[in-house]
Design a protein around this motif. Structure first.
Motif, mmCIF file in Angstrom:
data_model
loop_
_atom_site.group_PDB
_atom_site.id
_atom_site.type_symbol
_atom_site.label_atom_id
_atom_site.label_comp_id
_atom_site.label_asym_id
_atom_site.label_seq_id
_atom_site.Cartn_x
_atom_site.Cartn_y
_atom_site.Cartn_z
ATOM 1 N N PRO A 1 51.786 46.861 45.028
ATOM 2 C CA PRO A 1 52.865 46.153 45.722
ATOM 3 C C PRO A 1 53.511 45.161 44.756
ATOM 4 N N PHE A 2 54.770 44.860 44.983
ATOM 5 C CA PHE A 2 55.512 44.061 44.014
ATOM 6 C C PHE A 2 54.892 42.686 43.794
ATOM 7 N N VAL A 3 54.346 42.062 44.842
ATOM 8 C CA VAL A 3 53.740 40.740 44.670
ATOM 9 C C VAL A 3 52.496 40.829 43.781
ATOM 10 N N MET A 4 51.707 41.898 43.921
ATOM 11 C CA MET A 4 50.524 42.061 43.075
ATOM 12 C C MET A 4 50.939 42.315 41.625
ATOM 13 N N PHE A 5 52.013 43.089 41.432
ATOM 14 C CA PHE A 5 52.537 43.305 40.089
ATOM 15 C C PHE A 5 53.011 41.989 39.484
ATOM 16 N N TRP A 6 53.669 41.143 40.278
ATOM 17 C CA TRP A 6 54.160 39.851 39.812
ATOM 18 C C TRP A 6 52.996 38.963 39.364
ATOM 19 N N ILE A 7 51.913 38.942 40.133
ATOM 20 C CA ILE A 7 50.743 38.137 39.780
ATOM 21 C C ILE A 7 50.094 38.682 38.514
ATOM 22 N N THR A 8 49.980 39.997 38.414
ATOM 23 C CA THR A 8 49.405 40.611 37.217
ATOM 24 C C THR A 8 50.262 40.320 35.983
ATOM 25 N N LEU A 9 51.565 40.418 36.147
ATOM 26 C CA LEU A 9 52.476 40.133 35.034
ATOM 27 C C LEU A 9 52.363 38.675 34.584
ATOM 28 N N SER A 10 52.245 37.760 35.523
ATOM 29 C CA SER A 10 52.107 36.352 35.152
ATOM 30 C C SER A 10 50.779 36.094 34.445
ATOM 31 N N LEU A 11 49.721 36.796 34.851
ATOM 32 C CA LEU A 11 48.449 36.668 34.147
ATOM 33 C C LEU A 11 48.549 37.200 32.721
ATOM 34 N N LEU A 12 49.279 38.293 32.536
ATOM 35 C CA LEU A 12 49.466 38.824 31.186
ATOM 36 C C LEU A 12 50.284 37.866 30.320
ATOM 37 N N PHE A 13 51.290 37.203 30.909
ATOM 38 C CA PHE A 13 52.047 36.192 30.171
ATOM 39 C C PHE A 13 51.155 35.021 29.774
ATOM 40 N N ALA A 14 50.287 34.589 30.686
ATOM 41 C CA ALA A 14 49.368 33.490 30.367
ATOM 42 C C ALA A 14 48.400 33.910 29.261
ATOM 43 N N PRO B 1 56.812 28.316 47.154
ATOM 44 C CA PRO B 1 58.250 28.566 47.291
ATOM 45 C C PRO B 1 58.798 29.553 46.262
ATOM 46 N N ALA B 2 58.198 29.612 45.094
ATOM 47 C CA ALA B 2 58.734 30.479 44.041
ATOM 48 C C ALA B 2 58.304 31.935 44.216
ATOM 49 N N ILE B 3 57.198 32.182 44.883
ATOM 50 C CA ILE B 3 56.709 33.560 45.011
ATOM 51 C C ILE B 3 57.317 34.276 46.215
ATOM 52 N N LEU B 4 57.988 33.559 47.098
ATOM 53 C CA LEU B 4 58.551 34.181 48.301
ATOM 54 C C LEU B 4 59.487 35.360 48.016
ATOM 55 N N PRO B 5 60.379 35.303 47.028
ATOM 56 C CA PRO B 5 61.239 36.480 46.787
ATOM 57 C C PRO B 5 60.459 37.722 46.338
ATOM 58 N N PHE B 6 59.260 37.520 45.819
ATOM 59 C CA PHE B 6 58.466 38.640 45.307
ATOM 60 C C PHE B 6 57.415 39.110 46.299
ATOM 61 N N ASN B 7 57.287 38.436 47.431
ATOM 62 C CA ASN B 7 56.259 38.755 48.414
ATOM 63 C C ASN B 7 56.710 39.923 49.289
ATOM 64 N N ARG B 8 56.714 41.100 48.700
ATOM 65 C CA ARG B 8 57.157 42.308 49.391
ATOM 66 C C ARG B 8 56.205 43.454 49.033
ATOM 67 N N PHE B 9 56.100 44.386 49.947
ATOM 68 C CA PHE B 9 55.309 45.579 49.662
ATOM 69 C C PHE B 9 56.136 46.591 48.874
ATOM 70 N N GLU B 10 57.399 46.669 49.193
ATOM 71 C CA GLU B 10 58.311 47.582 48.499
ATOM 72 C C GLU B 10 59.170 46.762 47.555
ATOM 73 N N PRO B 11 59.492 47.144 46.396
ATOM 74 C CA PRO B 11 59.141 48.381 45.722
ATOM 75 C C PRO B 11 57.737 48.299 45.139
ATOM 76 N N GLN B 12 57.167 49.431 44.924
ATOM 77 C CA GLN B 12 55.869 49.486 44.265
ATOM 78 C C GLN B 12 56.093 49.726 42.775
ATOM 79 N N VAL B 13 55.353 49.003 41.975
ATOM 80 C CA VAL B 13 55.437 49.143 40.519
ATOM 81 C C VAL B 13 54.044 49.515 40.026
ATOM 82 N N LEU B 14 53.936 50.649 39.367
ATOM 83 C CA LEU B 14 52.653 51.168 38.874
ATOM 84 C C LEU B 14 51.636 51.308 40.002
ATOM 85 N N GLY B 15 52.110 51.624 41.187
ATOM 86 C CA GLY B 15 51.250 51.810 42.348
ATOM 87 C C GLY B 15 50.822 50.516 43.020
#
Length: 89
Positions: A55-68, A39-53
């Motif tokens: 998709p936004f959901v992949m960037f969100w997962i990468t960012l959360s891994l960096l926080f961990a 339920p929490a990842i649904l707002p981020f499950n989008r292809f647009e916008p792209q961040v650092l090339g």
């Protein structure tokens, strides 16, 4: 001290400041895990916008891994320096 029942998370020798620090890290890990669940990842499950090339959901997962990773490194440095009495530059 008498009979203790239930879940014992800390030793009696663990200082209260260390207990608070560990509890804070558990809260951070729980927030990261919640941010990656359905339920929490649904707002981020989008292809647009792209961040650092990415998709936004992949960037969100990468960012959360960096926080961990940062949380784990901070806990390691704290435990090594304060709890075990070592020095970590």
């Amino acid at each position: 001290m008498g009979t203790r029942f239930g879940l014992n998370l800390f030793s009696d020798r663990t200082p209260p400041s260390a207990r608070r620090r560990y509890a804070l890290h558990v809260v951070v890990y729980a927030a990261i895990m919640f941010a990656l669940l359905w339920p929490a990842i649904l707002p981020f499950n989008r292809f647009e916008p792209q961040v650092l090339g990415l998709p936004f959901v992949m960037f969100w997962i990468t960012l959360s891994l960096l926080f961990a990773l940062a949380n784990t490194a901070a806990l390691y440095r704290y435990e090594y320096r304060v709890v075990r009495g070592g020095y970590d530059g």
